[in-house]
Design a protein around this motif. Sequence first.
Motif, PDB file in Angstrom:
ATOM      1  N   GLN A  14      35.341  11.333  41.958  1.00 25.24           N
ATOM      2  CA  GLN A  14      34.783  12.244  42.271  1.00 25.24           C
ATOM      3  C   GLN A  14      34.571  12.557  44.046  1.00 25.24           C
ATOM      4  O   GLN A  14      33.974  13.120  44.699  1.00 25.24           O
ATOM      5  N   LEU A  15      35.953  12.113  44.592  1.00 22.28           N
ATOM      6  CA  LEU A  15      36.070  12.089  46.071  1.00 22.28           C
ATOM      7  C   LEU A  15      37.156  12.990  46.132  1.00 22.28           C
ATOM      8  O   LEU A  15      38.127  12.962  45.548  1.00 22.28           O
ATOM      9  N   GLY A  16      37.060  13.598  47.568  1.00 20.62           N
ATOM     10  CA  GLY A  16      38.315  14.221  48.016  1.00 20.62           C
ATOM     11  C   GLY A  16      38.326  14.290  49.492  1.00 20.62           C
ATOM     12  O   GLY A  16      37.258  14.210  49.967  1.00 20.62           O
ATOM     13  N   MET A  17      39.506  14.429  50.379  1.00 26.59           N
ATOM     14  CA  MET A  17      39.528  14.139  51.624  1.00 26.59           C
ATOM     15  C   MET A  17      40.466  15.122  52.258  1.00 26.59           C
ATOM     16  O   MET A  17      41.766  14.855  51.887  1.00 26.59           O
ATOM     17  N   ALA A  18      40.163  15.810  53.254  1.00 30.85           N
ATOM     18  CA  ALA A  18      41.256  16.472  54.242  1.00 30.85           C
ATOM     19  C   ALA A  18      41.029  16.206  55.523  1.00 30.85           C
ATOM     20  O   ALA A  18      39.937  16.037  56.102  1.00 30.85           O
ATOM     21  N   SER A  19      42.074  15.059  56.067  1.00 34.48           N
ATOM     22  CA  SER A  19      41.705  14.632  57.310  1.00 34.48           C
ATOM     23  C   SER A  19      43.108  14.508  58.344  1.00 34.48           C
ATOM     24  O   SER A  19      44.082  14.105  57.674  1.00 34.48           O
ATOM     25  N   THR A  20      42.759  14.895  59.411  1.00 37.06           N
ATOM     26  CA  THR A  20      43.970  14.772  60.409  1.00 37.06           C
ATOM     27  C   THR A  20      43.619  13.545  61.277  1.00 37.06           C
ATOM     28  O   THR A  20      44.361  13.170  62.677  1.00 37.06           O
ATOM     29  N   ILE A  21      42.871  12.571  61.032  1.00 42.07           N
ATOM     30  CA  ILE A  21      42.206  11.715  61.793  1.00 42.07           C
ATOM     31  C   ILE A  21      42.904  10.362  61.208  1.00 42.07           C
ATOM     32  O   ILE A  21      42.881  10.121  59.833  1.00 42.07           O
ATOM     33  N   ALA A  22      43.412   9.240  61.676  1.00 36.53           N
ATOM     34  CA  ALA A  22      43.859   8.184  61.319  1.00 36.53           C
ATOM     35  C   ALA A  22      42.954   7.304  60.714  1.00 36.53           C
ATOM     36  O   ALA A  22      43.212   6.623  59.519  1.00 36.53           O
ATOM     37  N   THR A  23      41.628   7.179  61.221  1.00 42.13           N
ATOM     38  CA  THR A  23      40.487   6.363  60.700  1.00 42.13           C
ATOM     39  C   THR A  23      39.312   7.096  60.800  1.00 42.13           C
ATOM     40  O   THR A  23      38.953   7.530  61.863  1.00 42.13           O
ATOM     41  N   LEU A  24      38.387   6.671  59.713  1.00 41.30           N
ATOM     42  CA  LEU A  24      37.065   7.206  59.850  1.00 41.30           C
ATOM     43  C   LEU A  24      35.933   6.059  59.219  1.00 41.30           C
ATOM     44  O   LEU A  24      36.210   5.500  58.384  1.00 41.30           O
ATOM     45  N   ALA A  25      34.935   6.043  60.180  1.00 42.70           N
ATOM     46  CA  ALA A  25      34.239   5.056  60.012  1.00 42.70           C
ATOM     47  C   ALA A  25      32.593   5.539  60.348  1.00 42.70           C
ATOM     48  O   ALA A  25      31.976   5.525  61.240  1.00 42.70           O
ATOM     49  N   TRP A  26      32.182   6.143  59.067  1.00 43.77           N
ATOM     50  CA  TRP A  26      30.833   6.961  59.478  1.00 43.77           C
ATOM     51  C   TRP A  26      29.773   5.983  58.770  1.00 43.77           C
ATOM     52  O   TRP A  26      29.914   5.539  57.535  1.00 43.77           O
ATOM     53  N   ASN A  27      28.751   5.567  59.390  1.00 40.37           N
ATOM     54  CA  ASN A  27      27.670   4.645  58.824  1.00 40.37           C
ATOM     55  C   ASN A  27      26.514   5.179  58.720  1.00 40.37           C
ATOM     56  O   ASN A  27      25.653   4.322  58.283  1.00 40.37           O
ATOM     57  N   SER A  28      26.279   6.499  58.842  1.00 43.07           N
ATOM     58  CA  SER A  28      25.033   7.171  58.676  1.00 43.07           C
ATOM     59  C   SER A  28      25.286   8.541  58.553  1.00 43.07           C
ATOM     60  O   SER A  28      26.302   9.106  59.101  1.00 43.07           O
ATOM     61  N   ALA A  29      24.382   9.255  58.135  1.00 41.33           N
ATOM     62  CA  ALA A  29      24.321  10.772  58.203  1.00 41.33           C
ATOM     63  C   ALA A  29      24.429  11.382  59.619  1.00 41.33           C
ATOM     64  O   ALA A  29      24.981  12.650  59.877  1.00 41.33           O
ATOM     65  N   GLU A  30      24.054  10.604  60.468  1.00 36.69           N
ATOM     66  CA  GLU A  30      23.937  10.939  62.042  1.00 36.69           C
ATOM     67  C   GLU A  30      25.306  11.104  62.710  1.00 36.69           C
ATOM     68  O   GLU A  30      25.674  11.560  63.628  1.00 36.69           O
ATOM     69  N   ASP A  31      26.358  10.391  62.116  1.00 35.40           N
ATOM     70  CA  ASP A  31      27.657  10.245  62.520  1.00 35.40           C
ATOM     71  C   ASP A  31      28.624  11.456  62.351  1.00 35.40           C
ATOM     72  O   ASP A  31      29.824  11.481  62.661  1.00 35.40           O
TER      73      ASP A  31
END
Length: 454
Positions: free
Chosen positions: A118-135
């Motif tokens: 159920q997931l998909g991602m397009a990213s040009t960033i090495a790492t993502l770390a989102w810990n809340s919707a505020e991020d």
Amino acid sequence: MIIKNNLKKSRLTLALLAGITLLAACGEQPTPAVKIAKMNSIQVVKDITYLASDNLKGRASFSPEIDQAADYINQRFTEIGLIPLDTNKDFKQTFKVTSIMPSSLTVTLNGNAIEVAQLGMASTIATLAWNSAEDVNTHIIGETDNMRAALGKMNNEGGEHFVIIHSAHAKTFAGYQGYFKRGLTKLSLKHQGAIVMVLADDSEITSLVVNAATSITEKTLTNIVAILPGKDKNLDKAKEVVLYSSHYDHLGLSADGKEVFNGADDDASGTSAVINLAQHYASQGTNKRTLMFSAFTAEEIGGFGSKYFSQQLNPDDVVAMINIEMIGKPSKFGAGTMWMTGMERSNLGELLNASLQEKNTEVYKDPYPEQGLFYRSDNATLARLGVPAHSFSSTQLDKDQHYHQSSDDINSLDLDSMYEVIESLSVATQGLVDGSITPTRIDVSTVRASGKIY
């Protein structure tokens, strides 16, 4: 590869194909062609048969076989007597791109761990770390919303986005998911961003944790670009450029390696046209404007060849771009006819049709406006810079069963029709070559920008 035995070969070329195919299968390079004033139909067949051969394994970007195709086009331009760009020793315009592959992605939404399916991602960033919707910028695409438009808006904006997509869009979601899974290629990482998608029916976000990583590497790609200098005594006129282009990459092999996606129509047909138009005008030796002939790489993975190329010249010097894309089969208007994308964006089509009156044919308006074809080939990159840049094609996209299939091989083409299209292009664009016609520029404010993320 399975050959479709019921496909009809061209009347013009049936007797030639056996010997030419043997040459292609052996990987031999062409012998120097005799320069003649009239377009050489035999040479056209030789070129497309080599480029669409199984030996080149579908000319996938980054493959050894696309390098073989590049060597072939480079040699043909050498035989014709063209000159390289600037101080290049040959016609190869080599550059670096960044390849970005997703390596991991976990999402916990509203306290629930989301399954990978159920997931998909397009990213040009090495790492993502989102810990809340505020991020992150958050979006919810509902059952009746336009998913493509919403993702397109995020892509154009750039930045970091988390989006919940209603299960009513499952089929479209799967298409984007598969596309993103194959990774991204970027000419530069000037614009960094990410879109993380979840297929779910949640209507709000109470908690969110996203962790993701990508693998980022550099790879090499190569355009093949050649020049026939202008001969007008007025040096300003001689420096004006008429660009003939195509893309020579295709999809490569099937996942199991058993089928070749030859790309005979897409776009060995256009590349063969560019090579033979170069030979035609070099044989004439009367071009007042400078003619540039380019076989672009990486069109199928995002048009990076044309994007790099466009940064190496002043677009104001380019009078017109004749981008030739899939001319191997008769159009809906009849054998030997063609149509162009974006006819309403400049008066190029009108000027070309005036030149074709004596030939009793015309360039037709794109009959598939709903397909958005103006943006689906290399012309769009130059159009964004104001160049009257259009693609010329004959494919019937609403009926073509071979598009992006392994059956897009030499057997599926009507080479008589293809040759007639190339001849019509030589007649139609003669006024561009001799400087007697100059099309209006494209209004860049009306051309959709390219995406910043995917």
